[in-house]
Design a protein around this motif. Structure first.
Motif, PDB file in Angstrom:
ATOM      1  N   TRP A 203       0.838  -1.199   0.000  1.00  0.00           N
ATOM      2  CA  TRP A 203       0.000   0.000   0.000  1.00  0.00           C
ATOM      3  C   TRP A 203       0.876   1.253   0.000  1.00  0.00           C
ATOM      4  O   TRP A 203       0.655   2.226  -0.716  1.00  0.00           O
ATOM      5  N   LYS A 204       1.926   1.201   0.814  1.00  0.00           N
ATOM      6  CA  LYS A 204       2.875   2.306   0.931  1.00  0.00           C
ATOM      7  C   LYS A 204       3.564   2.571  -0.416  1.00  0.00           C
ATOM      8  O   LYS A 204       3.691   3.718  -0.845  1.00  0.00           O
ATOM      9  N   LEU A 205       3.959   1.482  -1.087  1.00  0.00           N
ATOM     10  CA  LEU A 205       4.640   1.642  -2.381  1.00  0.00           C
ATOM     11  C   LEU A 205       3.674   2.179  -3.441  1.00  0.00           C
ATOM     12  O   LEU A 205       4.045   3.027  -4.257  1.00  0.00           O
ATOM     13  N   ALA A 206       2.420   1.708  -3.383  1.00  0.00           N
ATOM     14  CA  ALA A 206       1.423   2.181  -4.356  1.00  0.00           C
ATOM     15  C   ALA A 206       1.147   3.673  -4.133  1.00  0.00           C
ATOM     16  O   ALA A 206       1.059   4.453  -5.094  1.00  0.00           O
ATOM     17  N   LEU A 207       1.021   4.082  -2.874  1.00  0.00           N
ATOM     18  CA  LEU A 207       0.789   5.500  -2.575  1.00  0.00           C
ATOM     19  C   LEU A 207       1.986   6.359  -2.978  1.00  0.00           C
ATOM     20  O   LEU A 207       1.831   7.483  -3.451  1.00  0.00           O
ATOM     21  N   THR A 208       3.184   5.805  -2.791  1.00  0.00           N
ATOM     22  CA  THR A 208       4.398   6.529  -3.197  1.00  0.00           C
ATOM     23  C   THR A 208       4.355   6.784  -4.708  1.00  0.00           C
ATOM     24  O   THR A 208       4.587   7.906  -5.166  1.00  0.00           O
ATOM     25  N   ASP A 209       4.022   5.749  -5.469  1.00  0.00           N
ATOM     26  CA  ASP A 209       3.948   5.903  -6.934  1.00  0.00           C
ATOM     27  C   ASP A 209       2.907   6.941  -7.330  1.00  0.00           C
ATOM     28  O   ASP A 209       3.154   7.770  -8.215  1.00  0.00           O
ATOM     29  N   ALA A 210       1.747   6.886  -6.665  1.00  0.00           N
ATOM     30  CA  ALA A 210       0.676   7.845  -6.984  1.00  0.00           C
ATOM     31  C   ALA A 210       1.133   9.273  -6.681  1.00  0.00           C
ATOM     32  O   ALA A 210       0.877  10.216  -7.442  1.00  0.00           O
ATOM     33  N   LEU A 211       1.841   9.411  -5.570  1.00  0.00           N
ATOM     34  CA  LEU A 211       2.330  10.726  -5.153  1.00  0.00           C
ATOM     35  C   LEU A 211       3.346  11.287  -6.156  1.00  0.00           C
ATOM     36  O   LEU A 211       3.312  12.467  -6.530  1.00  0.00           O
ATOM     37  N   LEU A 212       4.234  10.406  -6.620  1.00  0.00           N
ATOM     38  CA  LEU A 212       5.252  10.837  -7.585  1.00  0.00           C
ATOM     39  C   LEU A 212       4.586  11.309  -8.881  1.00  0.00           C
ATOM     40  O   LEU A 212       5.001  12.291  -9.488  1.00  0.00           O
TER      41      LEU A 212
END
Ligand SMILES: [Zn+2]
Length: 350
Positions: A203-212
């Motif tokens: 979830w953290k990695l998916a949110l990081t990608d969305a944020l980028l």
């Protein structure tokens, strides 16, 4: 205690013989506490020599609030202080001696570095070499040789460099961060990192990608050069630096299914062993607080052939401390005097 009074007391302690006295005292006794409260007779003898493990991450020559690290000159002073006043030992050697029932010095200290940042080679290694002292670097193997980056470093880089002037973050309670000034960008970075830290890894990695994507940052420029290469690791190994495992992608292991956690641990161990051609005996739990590992994970680490594991739980260890839950001390101090006094004080309070 008032900040300036504490700073004066620290300086007095550091510059007088008091610090030396405290050190010798801390090698013999520690505060006697029960259920967290100080209790008569207030001091009690160490049943076995207590040893401290210091935690470092990054070193820096130029302060960058987005990527905190200890100033290289201060690190040099700290190492000099430790060499003059403590027995700086290889952590694996301490563990081996304890396992074999051999004694360790009363003032043993081990240095560790987490994650595998390139400044460990460029800045710390020359200092360690000049003082001829050992240290252990815990490698997140998926990030060696520019093959990956820590999610938190990606976010810090993106918020620092984005051309966007505001950012909306969050699912249910969305927060709007203005990004006009460095100060605003720092607030955004720290808030987001803190909120994401406890989330499940995927979830953290998916949110990081969305944020980028939101920040329109698709390249990480010189951030790619922030992690070690196997060449640098081999050069350090040749001069006595030891390497431990710290997983492949740095997830909080207690938030993963056990099988997946086991794979993270094993694959990082195997990668280092294949590159360095020697057994990897030490493991560091990512993030490493009490909630970030559990007894199943400690058992897994032991079954996979490690001799010991370190956490970030604060404290001093003895031969009686659980070898798969070793405590460490992270000292983020602005000057040598407070480092020296705190290091000494923490041993006294355990
Ligand atoms: Zn780490």
């Amino acid at each position: 205690m008032h900040q300036s009074l504490r700073s004066i007391l620290t300086q007095v302690c550091f510059r007088s013989g008091l610090l030396y006295g405290l050190q010798r005292l801390g090698d013999r006794v520690h505060l006697h506490r029960r259920h967290g409260r100080l209790e008569f007779p207030y001091l009690t003898n160490w049943r076995a020599p207590g040893f401290q493990i210091l935690t470092y991450h990054r070193l820096t020559k130029r302060r960058d609030p987005f990527f905190a690290g200890i100033d290289v000159e201060l690190f040099k002073q700290q190492v000099g202080f430790l060499v003059r006043n403590y027995a700086v030992m290889d952590l694996a050697e301490i563990v081996r001696r304890l396992d074999d029932g051999q004694a360790i010095p009363r003032n043993a200290v081990a240095l560790t570095f987490d994650d595998g940042y390139r400044d460990n080679y460029e800045l710390a290694f020359p200092i360690l070499e000049s003082f001829q002292i050992p240290a252990t670097v815990f490698l997140t193997t998926g990030f060696v040789n520019r093959e990956g980056l820590l999610w938190n470093d990606k976010i810090s880089y993106a918020v620092k460099h984005t051309r966007k002037k505001c950012l909306t973050f969050g699912c249910q309670d969305t927060v709007h961060f203005p990004l006009h000034t460095v100060g605003e960008r720092l607030v955004a970075t720290r808030t987001i990192l803190f909120q994401l830290l406890h989330d499940p890894h995927a979830w953290k990695l998916a949110l990081t990608d969305a944020l980028l994507k939101d920040l329109d940052v698709h390249d990480f420029g010189d951030l790619w050069d922030s992690m070690l290469t196997w060449d640098q690791i081999r050069r350090m190994k040749a001069k006595g630096i030891r390497f431990g495992a710290h997983t492949v992608t740095h997830p909080i292991l207690s938030r993963l299914p056990l099988e997946e956690a086991r794979r993270e641990i094993l694959e990082s161990k195997e990668a280092i062993e294949a590159e360095l051609n020697e057994p990897v005996e030490l493991f560091a739990f990512p993030v490493g607080r009490a909630a970030d590992f559990n007894s199943n994970l400690k058992k897994t680490v032991s079954e996979l052939g490690f001799r010991a594991a370190v956490t970030t739980i604060f404290g001093t260890n003895t031969g009686e401390t659980d070898r798969f839950q070793l405590r460490r001390v992270g000292l983020d101090e602005p000057d040598l005097a407070s480092f020296a006094v705190k290091h000494c004080w923490y041993k006294l309070v355990m």
